[in-house]
Design a protein around this motif. Structure first.
Motif, PDB file in Angstrom:
ATOM      1  N   LYS B  47       0.865  -1.190   0.000  1.00 27.34           N
ATOM      2  CA  LYS B  47       0.000   0.000   0.000  1.00 27.34           C
ATOM      3  C   LYS B  47       0.889   1.224   0.000  1.00 27.34           C
ATOM      4  O   LYS B  47       1.700   1.396   0.904  1.00 27.34           O
ATOM      5  CB  LYS B  47      -0.848   0.044   1.268  1.00 27.34           C
ATOM      6  CG  LYS B  47      -1.674  -1.191   1.541  1.00 27.34           C
ATOM      7  CD  LYS B  47      -2.956  -1.158   0.769  1.00 27.34           C
ATOM      8  CE  LYS B  47      -3.765  -2.420   1.012  1.00 27.34           C
ATOM      9  NZ  LYS B  47      -3.014  -3.640   0.600  1.00 27.34           N
ATOM     10  N   PRO B  48       0.734   2.075  -1.004  1.00 21.61           N
ATOM     11  CA  PRO B  48       1.578   3.277  -1.032  1.00 21.61           C
ATOM     12  C   PRO B  48       1.367   4.123   0.210  1.00 21.61           C
ATOM     13  O   PRO B  48       0.269   4.196   0.751  1.00 21.61           O
ATOM     14  CB  PRO B  48       1.117   4.006  -2.290  1.00 21.61           C
ATOM     15  CG  PRO B  48      -0.185   3.408  -2.655  1.00 21.61           C
ATOM     16  CD  PRO B  48      -0.186   2.015  -2.108  1.00 21.61           C
ATOM     17  N   ASN B  49       2.408   4.726   0.656  1.00 19.98           N
ATOM     18  CA  ASN B  49       2.362   5.589   1.831  1.00 19.98           C
ATOM     19  C   ASN B  49       1.873   6.974   1.415  1.00 19.98           C
ATOM     20  O   ASN B  49       2.557   7.715   0.722  1.00 19.98           O
ATOM     21  CB  ASN B  49       3.766   5.673   2.428  1.00 19.98           C
ATOM     22  CG  ASN B  49       3.793   6.511   3.676  1.00 19.98           C
ATOM     23  OD1 ASN B  49       3.058   7.476   3.788  1.00 19.98           O
ATOM     24  ND2 ASN B  49       4.635   6.128   4.606  1.00 19.98           N
ATOM     25  N   THR B  50       0.677   7.281   1.870  1.00 22.10           N
ATOM     26  CA  THR B  50       0.068   8.552   1.459  1.00 22.10           C
ATOM     27  C   THR B  50       0.813   9.773   1.975  1.00 22.10           C
ATOM     28  O   THR B  50       0.718  10.846   1.393  1.00 22.10           O
ATOM     29  CB  THR B  50      -1.385   8.653   1.943  1.00 22.10           C
ATOM     30  OG1 THR B  50      -1.484   8.038   3.211  1.00 22.10           O
ATOM     31  CG2 THR B  50      -2.316   7.998   0.966  1.00 22.10           C
ATOM     32  N   LEU B  51       1.525   9.610   3.060  1.00 19.66           N
ATOM     33  CA  LEU B  51       2.270  10.756   3.595  1.00 19.66           C
ATOM     34  C   LEU B  51       3.365  11.158   2.624  1.00 19.66           C
ATOM     35  O   LEU B  51       3.487  12.316   2.237  1.00 19.66           O
ATOM     36  CB  LEU B  51       2.898  10.397   4.946  1.00 19.66           C
ATOM     37  CG  LEU B  51       1.957  10.101   6.098  1.00 19.66           C
ATOM     38  CD1 LEU B  51       2.751   9.862   7.361  1.00 19.66           C
ATOM     39  CD2 LEU B  51       0.975  11.226   6.290  1.00 19.66           C
ATOM     40  N   ALA B  52       4.157  10.163   2.243  1.00 19.98           N
ATOM     41  CA  ALA B  52       5.267  10.428   1.338  1.00 19.98           C
ATOM     42  C   ALA B  52       4.747  11.020   0.034  1.00 19.98           C
ATOM     43  O   ALA B  52       5.292  11.971  -0.518  1.00 19.98           O
ATOM     44  CB  ALA B  52       6.024   9.139   1.058  1.00 19.98           C
ATOM     45  N   LEU B  55       3.646  14.553   0.525  1.00 19.63           N
ATOM     46  CA  LEU B  55       4.782  15.448   0.728  1.00 19.63           C
ATOM     47  C   LEU B  55       5.257  16.029  -0.592  1.00 19.63           C
ATOM     48  O   LEU B  55       5.594  17.195  -0.702  1.00 19.63           O
ATOM     49  CB  LEU B  55       5.922  14.659   1.388  1.00 19.63           C
ATOM     50  CG  LEU B  55       7.123  15.444   1.867  1.00 19.63           C
ATOM     51  CD1 LEU B  55       6.692  16.546   2.809  1.00 19.63           C
ATOM     52  CD2 LEU B  55       8.109  14.516   2.552  1.00 19.63           C
ATOM     53  N   ASN B  58       1.987  17.564  -2.801  1.00 22.07           N
ATOM     54  CA  ASN B  58       1.341  18.683  -2.138  1.00 22.07           C
ATOM     55  C   ASN B  58      -0.180  18.550  -2.189  1.00 22.07           C
ATOM     56  O   ASN B  58      -0.902  19.514  -2.405  1.00 22.07           O
ATOM     57  CB  ASN B  58       1.768  19.985  -2.806  1.00 22.07           C
ATOM     58  CG  ASN B  58       1.980  21.060  -1.785  1.00 22.07           C
ATOM     59  OD1 ASN B  58       2.181  20.765  -0.606  1.00 22.07           O
ATOM     60  ND2 ASN B  58       1.924  22.304  -2.212  1.00 22.07           N
ATOM     61  N   THR B  60      -3.225  15.950  -0.305  1.00 23.59           N
ATOM     62  CA  THR B  60      -3.390  14.860   0.655  1.00 23.59           C
ATOM     63  C   THR B  60      -4.651  14.033   0.443  1.00 23.59           C
ATOM     64  O   THR B  60      -4.828  12.993   1.064  1.00 23.59           O
ATOM     65  CB  THR B  60      -3.454  15.425   2.086  1.00 23.59           C
ATOM     66  OG1 THR B  60      -4.422  16.480   2.117  1.00 23.59           O
ATOM     67  CG2 THR B  60      -2.110  15.945   2.519  1.00 23.59           C
ATOM     68  N   ASN B  61      -5.541  14.540  -0.411  1.00 22.49           N
ATOM     69  CA  ASN B  61      -6.842  13.885  -0.556  1.00 22.49           C
ATOM     70  C   ASN B  61      -7.599  13.825   0.771  1.00 22.49           C
ATOM     71  O   ASN B  61      -8.267  12.845   1.071  1.00 22.49           O
ATOM     72  CB  ASN B  61      -6.687  12.491  -1.147  1.00 22.49           C
ATOM     73  CG  ASN B  61      -6.636  12.514  -2.657  1.00 22.49           C
ATOM     74  OD1 ASN B  61      -5.977  13.384  -3.234  1.00 22.49           O
ATOM     75  ND2 ASN B  61      -7.349  11.614  -3.293  1.00 22.49           N
ATOM     76  N   ILE B  62      -7.419  14.872   1.528  1.00 19.96           N
ATOM     77  CA  ILE B  62      -8.174  15.007   2.764  1.00 19.96           C
ATOM     78  C   ILE B  62      -8.827  16.382   2.758  1.00 19.96           C
ATOM     79  O   ILE B  62      -8.199  17.361   2.358  1.00 19.96           O
ATOM     80  CB  ILE B  62      -7.242  14.949   3.997  1.00 19.96           C
ATOM     81  CG1 ILE B  62      -6.503  13.617   4.060  1.00 19.96           C
ATOM     82  CG2 ILE B  62      -8.026  15.178   5.281  1.00 19.96           C
ATOM     83  CD1 ILE B  62      -5.492  13.542   5.196  1.00 19.96           C
ATOM     84  N   GLU B 114      -1.843  22.982   8.846  1.00 16.69           N
ATOM     85  CA  GLU B 114      -0.610  22.234   9.110  1.00 16.69           C
ATOM     86  C   GLU B 114      -0.711  20.812   8.580  1.00 16.69           C
ATOM     87  O   GLU B 114       0.275  20.201   8.200  1.00 16.69           O
ATOM     88  CB  GLU B 114      -0.349  22.166  10.615  1.00 16.69           C
ATOM     89  CG  GLU B 114       0.043  23.491  11.219  1.00 16.69           C
ATOM     90  CD  GLU B 114       0.175  23.393  12.728  1.00 16.69           C
ATOM     91  OE1 GLU B 114       0.502  22.309  13.228  1.00 16.69           O
ATOM     92  OE2 GLU B 114      -0.060  24.412  13.402  1.00 16.69           O
ATOM     93  N   ARG B 115      -1.911  20.310   8.597  1.00 20.55           N
ATOM     94  CA  ARG B 115      -2.095  18.940   8.136  1.00 20.55           C
ATOM     95  C   ARG B 115      -2.197  18.874   6.621  1.00 20.55           C
ATOM     96  O   ARG B 115      -2.433  17.815   6.053  1.00 20.55           O
ATOM     97  CB  ARG B 115      -3.326  18.330   8.784  1.00 20.55           C
ATOM     98  CG  ARG B 115      -3.179  18.164  10.291  1.00 20.55           C
ATOM     99  CD  ARG B 115      -4.071  17.085  10.813  1.00 20.55           C
ATOM    100  NE  ARG B 115      -3.827  16.813  12.223  1.00 20.55           N
ATOM    101  CZ  ARG B 115      -2.848  16.052  12.676  1.00 20.55           C
ATOM    102  NH1 ARG B 115      -2.012  15.488  11.820  1.00 20.55           N
ATOM    103  NH2 ARG B 115      -2.704  15.832  13.969  1.00 20.55           N
ATOM    104  N   LYS B 116      -2.080  20.033   6.003  1.00 20.11           N
ATOM    105  CA  LYS B 116      -2.043  20.090   4.539  1.00 20.11           C
ATOM    106  C   LYS B 116      -3.295  19.543   3.879  1.00 20.11           C
ATOM    107  O   LYS B 116      -3.221  18.945   2.795  1.00 20.11           O
ATOM    108  CB  LYS B 116      -0.820  19.317   4.012  1.00 20.11           C
ATOM    109  CG  LYS B 116       0.494  19.818   4.551  1.00 20.11           C
ATOM    110  CD  LYS B 116       0.764  21.221   4.088  1.00 20.11           C
ATOM    111  CE  LYS B 116       1.988  21.797   4.796  1.00 20.11           C
ATOM    112  NZ  LYS B 116       2.067  23.252   4.641  1.00 20.11           N
TER     113      LYS B 116
END
Lengths: 338, 338
Positions: B47-52, B55, B58, B60-62, B114-116
């Motif tokens: 599973k790809p790391n969504t954080l990386a 980053l 730019n 986050t899909n949030i 901050e959570r982008k």
DNA sequence: TTGTAGGCGTTATCAG
DNA sequence: CTGATAACGCCTACAA
């Protein structure tokens, strides 16, 4: 792009490590440097990028919750309780809705994992073997809330109210008020905690008091107003001897039952008493006001979240697997003495 | 640690770029390599790391939402609508509660930044100049929902129901039913959309019909059952000539009003008709069933989310600043003809 | 106490 | 079509 730790370092004439230390209060930094850095941070309005931080610390300060339906008041209260302790711990909350569907729940568990959340609070409907297996395979801790696992429950951390005992208490309350013929409007039969367990509590209370009721006194609804109405109707139509009281497994079905009884010109509570479950906001609004079992879903959520935080902080030494939240019988005037 | 793109690359004998391409379907990859990579991904459960990912992209899909109180049914429904379109777009939702407090709202706006997160949906109570300024300074798009800005509203994208028109319609409905003496139980006077605007609608309807009422017909509650009760009590006690109808600005206050009238032996609807607002789940449960204004908060949330997605996709060309969600007058039996 | 440098897991930009 | 390699923004040994 936004300002980074490097910009701050440059502008404050220090290294990025120093800036990092200041931000995290990690190691001692000389007061002068610290002040300088702080000033620049302030001035440039710098905010550390949580993604980059999470990538390296492997910690996001996010927890996820999975609920069947966020517009349901119960899960609203639960979420509020959870959110409360999240905020205290500087966590934020990711909310996911499953509709109570197994595949959706599994998918969400996966999605949350990809997002590297630090833990999950799970409120399901039917937490069966498959789901428990799935959860156990995750690399983040999970706490069940409001609903316990129907299989291998002992291996999952769980925070619930005691559905058996609560219903037993409620029915005992009816019995203490002189009722002997008590009908039951329950939840779906595949709903372990709110369906089956409450039925068990009902049966226990009857047994303890050597009471028996015909099968036609027991109906299963689905927690909706209409199902409460329909169940009450069935009980009314299919029994030549009516019950003097009805235990409904949630307030909303109790409202439906009351509505039916009104339409059938049966007086509540003088001819038939009604007991609800949940003590929803609505319970005080209707006439007659509803006697019910108060469950604090807010507390339940908060306690579950607290447990999850314990779990996440590693010293999982002695966290009890199962915790119960207190319930309370609320007397109002939908129940009459006989 | 979990399996990374590198592990996959190694095991499939390709470069990480190739793996990346497969994951994102970005550039053409030969079928054979693609299959090989896919197989390994499957096998290792990668599973790809969504954080990386976030980053570097730019993104986050949030998205975040800020509501005063998630346990409030209205915001529950709103959230559900929002979540629905989020899920369709493979976004997840971060939920924050502000309690309607300005400082908290500002803090949350900061935290979400901050959570982008890619954007924010905002439901406030009093969206004043300060708040609008604050929002405009953010580097992510924001859409207001259910509540419009009380200042410089024209610069914020907003999805609301038309509070003025809805209340006007509701009062007109009462007038059409023959009522001339219509009292009003409103929201707090600092609540721009649900307080002030609804009062405006009420006044408009009266004016249009050349009706006048004494000031003592107008009370301000805070949307709670008790305040509805109290407001009704005041109106009852302080007027020698009673109104024949009451426009309550939400259902819950309408319930409170009905409860008071029952306690004062005033028949609803025959002596006094009651009109609510929201069409909450409860409206059908009480007796008499409540006539009210139906607002679909689910739709409102969904539309707001859709708008936010438009905004985030950059071609912000022609998105209207203000969008209204339809309301609807629901006739039930708490309103009688005169 | 401070700074340098490597790495977290991806994507993106180049060559080849 | 494929593969190095440099970012992305931050934390953390390790060295100074």
């Amino acid at each position: 792009m936004s300002v980074t730790i490097q910009d701050i370092a440059k502008e404050a004439n220090v290294s990025i490590s120093t800036v990092s230390r200041v931000i995290n209060n990690s190691k001692a930094v000389s007061p002068e440097l610290k002040k300088k850095v702080l000033d620049v941070i302030q001035k440039r309005n710098f905010k550390p990028n949580t993604l980059a931080r999470g990538l390296i610390t492997n910690k996001t300060n996010i927890i996820g919750i999975i609920v069947p339906d966020i517009s349901n008041q119960i899960f609203g209260a639960l979420t509020k309780g959870i959110n409360e302790v999240c905020h205290q711990n500087e966590y934020t909350l990711m909310v996911c809705e499953s509709g109570g569907k197994l595949e959706k729940e599994i998918e969400l568990l996966k999605i949350l994992g990809e997002r590297k959340i630090d833990g999950v609070l799970f409120a399901g409907v039917d937490i069966n073997f498959t789901l428990v297996e799935e959860m156990k395979s995750k690399d983040y801790p999970i706490v069940l809330v409001t609903q316990e696992a129907s299989d291998r429950e002992e291996i999952m951390h769980t925070v619930v109210h005691d559905n058996v005992q609560a219903t037993r208490d409620a029915v005992s309350f009816l019995i203490e008020n002189g009722h002997k013929r008590i009908a039951f409007i329950g939840g779906p039969e595949n709903d372990f905690s709110s369906g089956i367990k409450r039925l068990t509590g009902y049966r226990l209370a009857l047994e303890e008091n050597q009471l028996e009721v015909p099968d036609s006194y027991i109906e299963h609804g689905d927690f909706t107003f209409n199902s409460g109405f329909d169940c009450m109707k069935k009980i009314y139509e299919e029994n030549s001897v009516l019950p003097t009281a009805v235990m409904a497994c949630n307030d909303v079905m109790a409202f439906g039952a009351i509505r039916f009884l009104k339409s059938a010109n049966v007086d509540v509570p003088n001819e038939i008493s009604i007991m609800g479950f949940d003590d929803s906001e609505l319970a005080k609004f209707i006439t007659p006001e509803l006697s019910t079992v108060r469950i604090s879903y807010f507390d339940e959520g908060a306690q579950a979240a607290a447990t999850l935080f314990e779990l996440m902080s590693e010293h999982q030494s002695s966290i009890p697997t199962k915790q119960y939240i207190q319930h309370k019988i609320i007397r109002r005037n939908s129940v009459a003495k006989i």
